[in-house]
Design a protein around this motif. Structure first.
Motif, PDB file in Angstrom:
ATOM      1  N   MET A 185       9.759   5.863  -7.939  1.00  0.00           N
ATOM      2  CA  MET A 185       8.566   5.015  -7.897  1.00  0.00           C
ATOM      3  C   MET A 185       8.483   4.255  -6.582  1.00  0.00           C
ATOM      4  O   MET A 185       7.398   4.100  -6.007  1.00  0.00           O
ATOM      5  N   ALA A 186       9.631   3.763  -6.101  1.00  0.00           N
ATOM      6  CA  ALA A 186       9.634   3.038  -4.832  1.00  0.00           C
ATOM      7  C   ALA A 186       9.207   3.940  -3.684  1.00  0.00           C
ATOM      8  O   ALA A 186       8.505   3.512  -2.763  1.00  0.00           O
ATOM      9  N   ALA A 187       9.624   5.207  -3.746  1.00  0.00           N
ATOM     10  CA  ALA A 187       9.287   6.144  -2.673  1.00  0.00           C
ATOM     11  C   ALA A 187       7.834   6.591  -2.733  1.00  0.00           C
ATOM     12  O   ALA A 187       7.186   6.781  -1.697  1.00  0.00           O
ATOM     13  N   THR A 188       7.287   6.765  -3.941  1.00  0.00           N
ATOM     14  CA  THR A 188       5.928   7.294  -4.090  1.00  0.00           C
ATOM     15  C   THR A 188       4.855   6.228  -4.203  1.00  0.00           C
ATOM     16  O   THR A 188       3.682   6.510  -3.989  1.00  0.00           O
ATOM     17  N   ARG A 189       5.242   4.999  -4.619  1.00  0.00           N
ATOM     18  CA  ARG A 189       4.313   3.909  -4.895  1.00  0.00           C
ATOM     19  C   ARG A 189       3.375   4.251  -6.063  1.00  0.00           C
ATOM     20  O   ARG A 189       2.289   3.710  -6.186  1.00  0.00           O
ATOM     21  N   VAL A 190       3.815   5.170  -6.918  1.00  0.00           N
ATOM     22  CA  VAL A 190       3.064   5.548  -8.117  1.00  0.00           C
ATOM     23  C   VAL A 190       3.842   5.064  -9.329  1.00  0.00           C
ATOM     24  O   VAL A 190       4.927   5.566  -9.619  1.00  0.00           O
ATOM     25  N   TYR A 191       3.299   4.065 -10.044  1.00  0.00           N
ATOM     26  CA  TYR A 191       3.970   3.467 -11.194  1.00  0.00           C
ATOM     27  C   TYR A 191       3.248   3.816 -12.500  1.00  0.00           C
ATOM     28  O   TYR A 191       3.421   3.147 -13.506  1.00  0.00           O
ATOM     29  N   SER A 192       2.473   4.874 -12.460  1.00  0.00           N
ATOM     30  CA  SER A 192       1.667   5.288 -13.602  1.00  0.00           C
ATOM     31  C   SER A 192       2.553   5.713 -14.769  1.00  0.00           C
ATOM     32  O   SER A 192       3.445   6.555 -14.623  1.00  0.00           O
ATOM     33  N   THR A 193       2.308   5.134 -15.957  1.00  0.00           N
ATOM     34  CA  THR A 193       3.046   5.564 -17.140  1.00  0.00           C
ATOM     35  C   THR A 193       2.622   6.966 -17.580  1.00  0.00           C
ATOM     36  O   THR A 193       3.368   7.635 -18.294  1.00  0.00           O
ATOM     37  N   ALA A 194       1.450   7.413 -17.139  1.00  0.00           N
ATOM     38  CA  ALA A 194       1.016   8.774 -17.479  1.00  0.00           C
ATOM     39  C   ALA A 194       2.015   9.803 -16.966  1.00  0.00           C
ATOM     40  O   ALA A 194       2.282  10.816 -17.632  1.00  0.00           O
ATOM     41  N   ALA A 195       2.593   9.553 -15.783  1.00  0.00           N
ATOM     42  CA  ALA A 195       3.579  10.478 -15.230  1.00  0.00           C
ATOM     43  C   ALA A 195       4.822  10.538 -16.111  1.00  0.00           C
ATOM     44  O   ALA A 195       5.468  11.591 -16.236  1.00  0.00           O
ATOM     45  N   TYR A 196       5.159   9.420 -16.762  1.00  0.00           N
ATOM     46  CA  TYR A 196       6.333   9.396 -17.630  1.00  0.00           C
ATOM     47  C   TYR A 196       6.069  10.101 -18.955  1.00  0.00           C
ATOM     48  O   TYR A 196       6.995  10.665 -19.554  1.00  0.00           O
ATOM     49  N   TRP A 197       4.831  10.071 -19.424  1.00  0.00           N
ATOM     50  CA  TRP A 197       4.487  10.878 -20.601  1.00  0.00           C
ATOM     51  C   TRP A 197       4.668  12.358 -20.281  1.00  0.00           C
ATOM     52  O   TRP A 197       5.191  13.127 -21.085  1.00  0.00           O
ATOM     53  N   VAL A 198       4.239  12.751 -19.087  1.00  0.00           N
ATOM     54  CA  VAL A 198       4.430  14.139 -18.650  1.00  0.00           C
ATOM     55  C   VAL A 198       5.923  14.475 -18.604  1.00  0.00           C
ATOM     56  O   VAL A 198       6.359  15.528 -19.098  1.00  0.00           O
ATOM     57  N   ALA A 199       6.712  13.573 -18.021  1.00  0.00           N
ATOM     58  CA  ALA A 199       8.154  13.806 -17.922  1.00  0.00           C
ATOM     59  C   ALA A 199       8.799  13.913 -19.301  1.00  0.00           C
ATOM     60  O   ALA A 199       9.661  14.769 -19.535  1.00  0.00           O
ATOM     61  N   ALA A 200       8.390  13.040 -20.238  1.00  0.00           N
ATOM     62  CA  ALA A 200       8.972  13.044 -21.580  1.00  0.00           C
ATOM     63  C   ALA A 200       8.688  14.349 -22.306  1.00  0.00           C
ATOM     64  O   ALA A 200       9.596  14.971 -22.879  1.00  0.00           O
ATOM     65  N   PHE A 201       7.414  14.782 -22.306  1.00  0.00           N
ATOM     66  CA  PHE A 201       7.067  16.023 -23.007  1.00  0.00           C
ATOM     67  C   PHE A 201       7.702  17.238 -22.322  1.00  0.00           C
ATOM     68  O   PHE A 201       8.065  18.216 -22.989  1.00  0.00           O
ATOM     69  N   THR A 202       7.849  17.157 -20.997  1.00  0.00           N
ATOM     70  CA  THR A 202       8.521  18.243 -20.279  1.00  0.00           C
ATOM     71  C   THR A 202       9.980  18.344 -20.703  1.00  0.00           C
ATOM     72  O   THR A 202      10.497  19.443 -20.953  1.00  0.00           O
ATOM     73  N   ALA A 203      10.659  17.196 -20.809  1.00  0.00           N
ATOM     74  CA  ALA A 203      12.060  17.188 -21.231  1.00  0.00           C
ATOM     75  C   ALA A 203      12.215  17.736 -22.646  1.00  0.00           C
ATOM     76  O   ALA A 203      13.138  18.508 -22.932  1.00  0.00           O
ATOM     77  N   ILE A 204      11.299  17.336 -23.548  1.00  0.00           N
ATOM     78  CA  ILE A 204      11.363  17.822 -24.926  1.00  0.00           C
ATOM     79  C   ILE A 204      11.169  19.340 -24.972  1.00  0.00           C
ATOM     80  O   ILE A 204      11.898  20.059 -25.670  1.00  0.00           O
ATOM     81  N   ALA A 205      10.200  19.835 -24.222  1.00  0.00           N
ATOM     82  CA  ALA A 205       9.958  21.286 -24.197  1.00  0.00           C
ATOM     83  C   ALA A 205      11.161  22.036 -23.641  1.00  0.00           C
ATOM     84  O   ALA A 205      11.586  23.067 -24.183  1.00  0.00           O
ATOM     85  N   LEU A 206      11.742  21.511 -22.571  1.00  0.00           N
ATOM     86  CA  LEU A 206      12.874  22.183 -21.937  1.00  0.00           C
ATOM     87  C   LEU A 206      14.117  22.166 -22.812  1.00  0.00           C
ATOM     88  O   LEU A 206      14.995  23.027 -22.670  1.00  0.00           O
ATOM     89  N   ALA A 207      14.198  21.190 -23.727  1.00  0.00           N
ATOM     90  CA  ALA A 207      15.361  21.110 -24.618  1.00  0.00           C
ATOM     91  C   ALA A 207      15.445  22.331 -25.536  1.00  0.00           C
ATOM     92  O   ALA A 207      16.525  22.650 -26.053  1.00  0.00           O
ATOM     93  N   PHE A 208      14.315  23.016 -25.750  1.00  0.00           N
ATOM     94  CA  PHE A 208      14.293  24.186 -26.614  1.00  0.00           C
ATOM     95  C   PHE A 208      14.403  25.489 -25.813  1.00  0.00           C
ATOM     96  O   PHE A 208      14.167  26.570 -26.358  1.00  0.00           O
TER      97      PHE A 208
END
Length: 416
Positions: free
Chosen positions: A293-316
């Motif tokens: 976040m410090a490097a990108t200056r993007v603090y959007s929680t939408a990006a973390y929703w993407v990361a969370a669902f990506t992690a869940i999908a990859l777990a399978f």
């Protein structure tokens, strides 16, 4: 939508309640996944936990965190290094006992969160003034420096290419090239490692043998009183990491987030409890993603929703988990050389923004001692439990600061 969803004005940031357009948001979410992978997967590898299960519960925990904090506090919940010591100490007793340790620590952290939530901001002001929070954030980042340099030294050329790629993309790049500097650098380093024969043959063979689709392994917790006692002290580190995360995001976004510090602790405690109930390692707010976040200056929680669902999908996808494990140590070393340093300097930024007076000997000596304990990774044993630098530095300044402040003011009153 932030502006036109494509550009960020100089000096501006994408706030937690904003987002870029979806292609860019998905790209940044992928960058958060890459940033958390190394540390999140390292903990289960060291403690005997199933990797895919830990990945699944890190994604679920992130969703829990975003819901409870009402999308105001961007964070990824990955495996906490604080659990390595107690889980290693109880590993011989089986994963069920280890999960009991994780679950009980999660419940204890939730209870602390409820105290902070209902007691209000004055608890944070009393226990963690800016001099304390800045020191804790700084020592968390700088404590990780030896891990970064050790990984860097294992494959120095690969690490150097990765680090230079990240720095060049972040500083010289424009638009999304700059925003995705970490992801671009990791991919370049990974490709360079493959081209120069620096990928482990065993790791690549494992990828070929892994299945494409498969369920994570689930386990039930067992409760042994002695084991649970060994795990409870880790909540000190989790509290410090969570409150430090709140302060760091507040400093970066220019928003006062003290009112949701209790919610953050409750959310992390609940996520850890859920993980411990079925086979995942304990979670915490992730320093690596603060660096992104410090490097990108993007603090959007939408990006973390993407990361969370990506992690869940990859777990399978067992094959993907095996593929991630082919990322060379040198690539992780090059990336963390940048990210960990950014975390450490965020603590300094808190001091600067809050105008902490280091002419005051209380601020000076308390912060100095805590930093050395953290950076030097002071390691001491309490019975069968080993606590390291983050714990000692955090506990030391949290307990020591009010005592020193009382002594300083008492002596001042006597002199006057």
């Amino acid at each position: 939508m932030h502006g036109d969803g494509r550009k960020i004005a100089p000096g501006a940031v994408v706030a937690p309640n904003e987002r870029l357009d979806w292609p860019r948001t998905i790209g940044i979410g992928a960058q958060h996944v890459i940033a958390m992978f190394g540390a999140t997967l390292l903990v289960p590898l060291l403690t005997g936990f199933p990797v895919n299960t830990t990945l699944l519960f890190s994604g679920i925990g992130t969703i829990v965190f975003l819901l409870i904090t009402r999308n105001r506090l961007p964070s990824y919940l990955g495996s906490s290094f604080a659990f390595i010591a107690p889980l290693t100490a109880t590993q011989a007793q089986g994963i069920g006992v280890q999960l009991g340790v994780v679950l009980c620590a999660g419940i204890a952290l939730m209870l602390v969160g409820f105290v902070v939530k209902f007691a209000g901001k004055r608890v944070l002001d009393a226990v963690m003034p800016p001099a304390v929070t800045g020191a804790i954030v700084a020592l968390i980042g700088l404590n990780l420096a030896p891990a970064a340099t050790e990984n860097f030294a294992t494959q120095p050329l690969v690490a150097f290419v990765t680090m230079v790629s990240i720095v060049f993309a972040t500083v010289a790049g424009r638009g999304m090239v700059s925003r995705l500097g970490v992801l671009i650098g990791v991919l370049i380093g990974w490709v360079f490692a493959a081209a120069t024969g620096n990928l482990s043959p065993e790791a690549t063979e494992t990828v070929g043998n892994a299945a494409w689709i498969g369920l994570p392994a689930f386990h039930a917790p067992e409760f042994h009183f002695n084991a649970m006692l060994i795990g409870l002290p880790v909540i000190v580190v989790l509290i410090a990491e969570n409150v430090g995360h709140v302060k760091a995001v507040a400093a970066m976004t220019g928003r006062n987030l003290d009112d949701i510090a209790g919610d953050a602790l409750i959310a992390d405690g609940l996520a850890t409890t859920i993980a411990g109930s079925a086979g995942g390692s304990g979670t915490t707010t992730y320093a690596e993603n603060i660096g992104v976040m410090a490097a990108t200056r993007v603090y959007s929680t939408a990006a973390y929703w993407v990361a969370a669902f990506t992690a869940i999908a990859l777990a399978f996808i067992p094959k993907f988990g095996a593929l991630i494990l082919t990322i060379p140590t040198g690539v992780l070393g090059g990336a963390t050389m940048v990210l960990y340093g950014l975390i450490g300097l965020l603590g300094v930024r808190i001091w600067m923004d809050e105008k902490v007076d280091f002419n005051n000997p209380v601020n000076l000596t308390a912060a100095a001692t805590a930093l050395i304990a953290g950076i030097g990774n002071l390691t001491l044993d309490i019975g069968s439990l080993t606590l390291e630098g983050i714990a000692w530095g955090s506990v030391g300044i949290i307990i020591g600061y009010p005592i020193l402040n009382w002594l300083y003011n008492r002596i001042g009153e006597n002199r006057s």
